[in-house]
Design an enzyme around this catalytic site. Structure first.
Site, PDB file in Angstrom:
ATOM      1  N   TYR A 151       0.798  -1.213   0.000  1.00 42.18           N
ATOM      2  CA  TYR A 151       0.000   0.000   0.000  1.00 42.18           C
ATOM      3  C   TYR A 151       0.838   1.273   0.000  1.00 42.18           C
ATOM      4  CZ  TYR A 151      -3.715  -3.283   1.009  1.00 42.18           C
ATOM      5  OH  TYR A 151      -4.580  -4.337   0.935  1.00 42.18           O
ATOM      6  N   PRO A 174     -11.143  -0.366  -4.237  1.00 45.97           N
ATOM      7  CA  PRO A 174     -12.317  -0.991  -4.840  1.00 45.97           C
ATOM      8  C   PRO A 174     -13.524  -0.049  -4.805  1.00 45.97           C
ATOM      9  CG  PRO A 174     -11.403  -2.302  -3.035  1.00 45.97           C
ATOM     10  CD  PRO A 174     -10.831  -0.938  -2.927  1.00 45.97           C
ATOM     11  N   HIS A 216      -7.800   1.217   0.370  1.00 45.96           N
ATOM     12  CA  HIS A 216      -7.655  -0.146   0.879  1.00 45.96           C
ATOM     13  C   HIS A 216      -6.663  -0.309   2.033  1.00 45.96           C
ATOM     14  CE1 HIS A 216      -8.059  -4.396   0.705  1.00 45.96           C
ATOM     15  NE2 HIS A 216      -8.413  -4.471  -0.557  1.00 45.96           N
ATOM     16  N   LYS A 235     -24.665 -25.829  -1.619  1.00 44.17           N
ATOM     17  CA  LYS A 235     -24.804 -26.246  -0.219  1.00 44.17           C
ATOM     18  C   LYS A 235     -25.709 -27.461  -0.101  1.00 44.17           C
ATOM     19  CE  LYS A 235     -25.451 -23.063   2.935  1.00 44.17           C
ATOM     20  NZ  LYS A 235     -25.953 -21.833   3.594  1.00 44.17           N
ATOM     21  N   SER A 261     -18.886 -26.754  -0.956  1.00 36.61           N
ATOM     22  CA  SER A 261     -18.638 -25.380  -0.546  1.00 36.61           C
ATOM     23  C   SER A 261     -19.056 -24.422  -1.660  1.00 36.61           C
ATOM     24  CB  SER A 261     -17.150 -25.183  -0.241  1.00 36.61           C
ATOM     25  OG  SER A 261     -16.795 -23.814  -0.296  1.00 36.61           O
ATOM     26  N   SER A 280      -8.968 -14.731   4.451  1.00 40.44           N
ATOM     27  CA  SER A 280      -8.761 -13.877   5.617  1.00 40.44           C
ATOM     28  C   SER A 280      -7.914 -14.601   6.646  1.00 40.44           C
ATOM     29  CB  SER A 280     -10.103 -13.498   6.239  1.00 40.44           C
ATOM     30  OG  SER A 280      -9.905 -12.835   7.472  1.00 40.44           O
ATOM     31  N   THR A 334      -4.530 -10.950   5.041  1.00 41.89           N
ATOM     32  CA  THR A 334      -4.939 -11.928   4.035  1.00 41.89           C
ATOM     33  C   THR A 334      -3.819 -12.904   3.709  1.00 41.89           C
ATOM     34  OG1 THR A 334      -4.200 -10.552   2.193  1.00 41.89           O
ATOM     35  CG2 THR A 334      -6.477 -10.256   2.936  1.00 41.89           C
ATOM     36  N   SER A 384     -12.258 -12.437  -5.312  1.00 41.38           N
ATOM     37  CA  SER A 384     -12.555 -12.307  -3.893  1.00 41.38           C
ATOM     38  C   SER A 384     -14.051 -12.439  -3.687  1.00 41.38           C
ATOM     39  CB  SER A 384     -12.080 -10.947  -3.371  1.00 41.38           C
ATOM     40  OG  SER A 384     -12.289 -10.842  -1.987  1.00 41.38           O
ATOM     41  N   GLN A 385     -14.430 -13.165  -2.653  1.00 43.41           N
ATOM     42  CA  GLN A 385     -15.831 -13.187  -2.235  1.00 43.41           C
ATOM     43  C   GLN A 385     -16.018 -12.104  -1.176  1.00 43.41           C
ATOM     44  OE1 GLN A 385     -19.011 -15.849   0.322  1.00 43.41           O
ATOM     45  NE2 GLN A 385     -17.386 -16.940  -0.745  1.00 43.41           N
TER      46      GLN A 385
END
Length: 687
Positions: A165, A178, A402, A482, A487, A515, A524, A613-614
């Site tokens: 960063y 983002p 971020h 599910k 998953s 995470s 992360t 990324s979720q």
């Protein structure tokens, strides 16, 4: 040594302000983007592994050993601002582990195999064996890293902040910060729009008070409590430009801010949001203050905010010029913006967009970069951690810087705000007594006007390169995998692998965020979604001779392999952060770079052509950002029970990639996988 502001944290770094600045970038970008330095003396010949953060900032460079030694002393450490909320965190968390060396090298070999020929694989095996042999360079670096871990609360934390960063010199726009698209709204008039904005402010402030009072529910991963510190780094935080490293500015805990910044028509205003008793002003008072802002900014101001979209060294130079002229008026305006709790951008109407571009995609671009210098890119302050954006036709969301936090705490905040908004009742609004917003003026000289023109040209060039597709997949949602004991995240990742293979015929090295918040100060780790199992799955799915049973088995195997790697990564036992740490240890010690880091097995498996990324939310929202490499894709997703939200981004400079093409391939892959699973489930039920 440079003097530090009382409200400024530089993460313990000591460096001279008059030290020469090198704009170091990878060879690829220096050739393809005109806003990077072309100087061969500044060009980094050998890059470190490209390790993105939560939603994939474009780390297309790292510092060479000589630069590292000159810029970052061995005593480099993060000295995060300690807020009241952080001090109230009662959960005691373990430190981030240093993975066993041999375990990491085995994972590296396994994840490198899909990208290598047979002869290249033999060379990679030898490179890994040489690096990890007893008494070799790997063991020496491992011992040094373990020693560092014994003296730090988190051995990665300060390195990650500096490398990923604060030392990153390309624009934060698209590459790092983002956008988050909220559910689209319908505003009947300007009053509807400003009322929504006022309610957003109230919801955000109520959430901040919950953070300050330690009332945010404890996040858990299974039974493991997670570090909650990132929640306290959302409000009142600003990334200020400097060379060679930017600085994070936190609000003074002894005098916390009680105002926000509102920007409209490129004009900035200080808007108080608490009364003298420390209570949040009600939405009616805020509504009238927002109307006052609109009334007092009918003509466009100079787009000073567009400077925050510039390459960081350029912005740093302009920042110093902006701060020192006009008898301190500019400096005061900057200080008010930087110390505010957050920015609210009231945008002008967007330009006419192509008919083929749907409203959600337009909103994603608006949140990500503002749609250009002739639209809303100057109506921003991209350095602010949280910047809410309210468009004229229901495009709403935010853009966030971020550095201090990952995407999930921001998404949780969004859910809270939207629940607050949905609970509000429309009532007749009467005139009220409220404070008057204070204009925050800027005066420019020729140097700054030239800097604004340069920044405008650069952001417009970058925006022209962005190819975005944000949409909702309606075929099914996370409930389907599910129900079939798979998953959902791993299922979606395999669909992404299959989509890429459909288009390009090769496996895609893929970054997915895991995470590591179960550790103190955790951020992360990389989930390497591309594997031997995923590659076999792709080949089997596209093989017309393969049976449904073979396809199902390959899918199940690939999903389970991904799930297993995810669990390892969440425990801090992935490949990328460990090898990153070993490399920096070598550079700090002025050692020659081990041959492993130039081996194709390492470089190809670390060149992430999919950055994913979720970021889960309970509403139809999706986060968006740019890809890691020019010939890659970014794919962020929010899996809801009966649908999936996706934002896919590619770069127009690469003729081989297209966000629309990838979205279509992804949809085909998800539907094909559904057919395979359903067919096997029906067969099993009959048996």
């Amino acid at each position: 040594m440079g003097a530090l502001s009382r409200s400024c944290i530089i993460c313990g770094l000591c460096y001279s302000n008059n030290m020469s600045s090198n704009n170091i970038v990878c060879e690829c970008h220096s050739k393809k983007q005109d806003y990077y330095s072309n100087s061969s003396t500044n060009m980094l010949r050998t890059t470190l592994s490209q390790i993105p953060s939560r939603v994939g900032p474009q780390i297309d460079y790292m510092l060479s050993s000589s630069v590292l030694a000159r810029r970052w002393p061995r005593s480099l450490s993060v000295s995060w601002h300690s807020t009241a909320a952080e001090q109230k965190q009662e959960v005691k968390l373990p430190p981030l582990p240093v993975p066993p060396l041999q375990s990491t090298l085995q994972k590296l070999l396994k994840t490198a195999k899909p990208h290598l020929s047979s002869s290249e694989l033999c060379d990679t095996i030898k490179a890994i064996e040489d690096f990890g042999k007893k008494g070799g360079i790997g063991e020496e670096l491992q011992a040094r890293l373990e020693n560092r871990a014994n003296t730090k609360r988190n051995w990665l934390e300060d390195w990650w902040l500096a490398c990923s960063y604060l030392g990153y010199r390309s624009p934060v726009v698209v590459h790092s910060s983002p956008g988050l698209v909220f559910p689209l709204q319908k505003f009947n008039d300007v009053n509807d729009r400003l009322l929504y904005a006022a309610r957003t402010i109230v919801g955000a402030l109520n959430y901040k008070l919950m953070i300050d009072n330690g009332k945010i529910p404890q996040d858990k991963q299974g039974n493991n409590p997670l570090d909650m510190i990132q929640y306290s780094r959302i409000f009142g935080v600003n990334r200020a430009p400097d060379m060679p490293l930017d600085r994070l500015r936190f609000a003074d805990p002894n005098c916390p801010p009680k105002h926000i910044t509102v920007v409209h028509n490129n004009q900035f205003f200080k808007v108080p949001v608490f009364n003298e008793r420390g209570q949040v002003l009600d939405e009616t008072q805020l509504l009238f203050m927002l109307k006052n802002v609109i009334d007092n900014s009918k003509t466009p101001g100079p787009p000073v905010g567009i400077l925050t979209s510039a390459p960081r060294d350029d912005w740093s130079k302009a920042y110093k010029e902006l701060s020192c002229i006009n008898n301190g008026v500019n400096k005061k305006s900057i200080e008010e913006i930087e110390s505010s709790l957050f920015v609210l951008a009231l945008d002008q109407k967007n330009p006419e967009m192509p008919v083929s571009m749907d409203k959600r995609t337009v909103a994603a671009l608006q949140m990500l970069h503002g749609l250009g210098s002739f639209c809303n890119s100057g109506n921003r302050w991209f350095d602010k951690t949280i910047q809410f954006i309210v468009g004229t036709h229901g495009e709403v969301g935010l853009c966030y810087e971020h550095s201090p936090a990952e995407g999930q705490p921001v998404a949780v905040m969004m859910d809270f705000i939207l629940k607050h908004i949905s609970s509000c009742k429309n009532e007749f609004v009467k005139e009220v007594t409220c404070p008057r917003p204070e204009p925050l003026p800027f005066v420019l000289n020729n140097t700054l006007e030239c800097a604004i023109k340069d920044a405008s040209r650069q952001i417009d060039s970058l925006i022209a390169d962005v190819d975005m597709k944000a949409y909702s997949f309606k075929g099914y949602g996370k409930d389907f995998p599910k129900q079939n004991k798979m998953s959902p995240d791993s299922f979606i990742q395999m669909a992404m692998q299959l989509a890429f293979y459909r288009i390009h015929g090769v496996p895609a090295a893929t970054y997915e965020t895991a995470s590591t918040r179960m550790f103190l100060g955790g951020r992360t780790e990389t989930i390497r979604s591309c594997s031997e199992e995923s590659t076999l799955f792709c080949k089997t799915m596209l093989d017309n001779c393969a049976s449904i049973d073979d396809k199902f088995k390959s899918l199940k195997t690939a999903v389970n392999a991904h799930r297993a790697y995810t669990m390892e990564a969440s425990k801090g036992l992935g490949v990328d952060r460990h090898l990153f740490g070993l490399k920096l240890i070598a550079q700090e010690a002025n050692m020659d770079l081990p041959a492993l880091y130039s081996d194709p097995g390492y470089t190809r498996s670390a060149r992430m052509r999919i950055s994913s990324s979720q970021v889960a939310a309970s509403v139809e929202a999706v986060m968006c950002y740019g890809p890691l490499v020019p010939d890659g894709y970014a794919c962020c997703y929010n899996p809801l029970p009966q649908q999936m939200m996706f934002a896919i981004c590619a770069m127009n400079q690469c003729p081989e990639t297209s966000a629309e093409t990838y979205a279509n391939a992804l949809e085909s892959s998800l539907l094909d996988m559904q057919k395979v699973v359903s067919s096997c489930s029906n067969l099993q039920s009959k048996l």
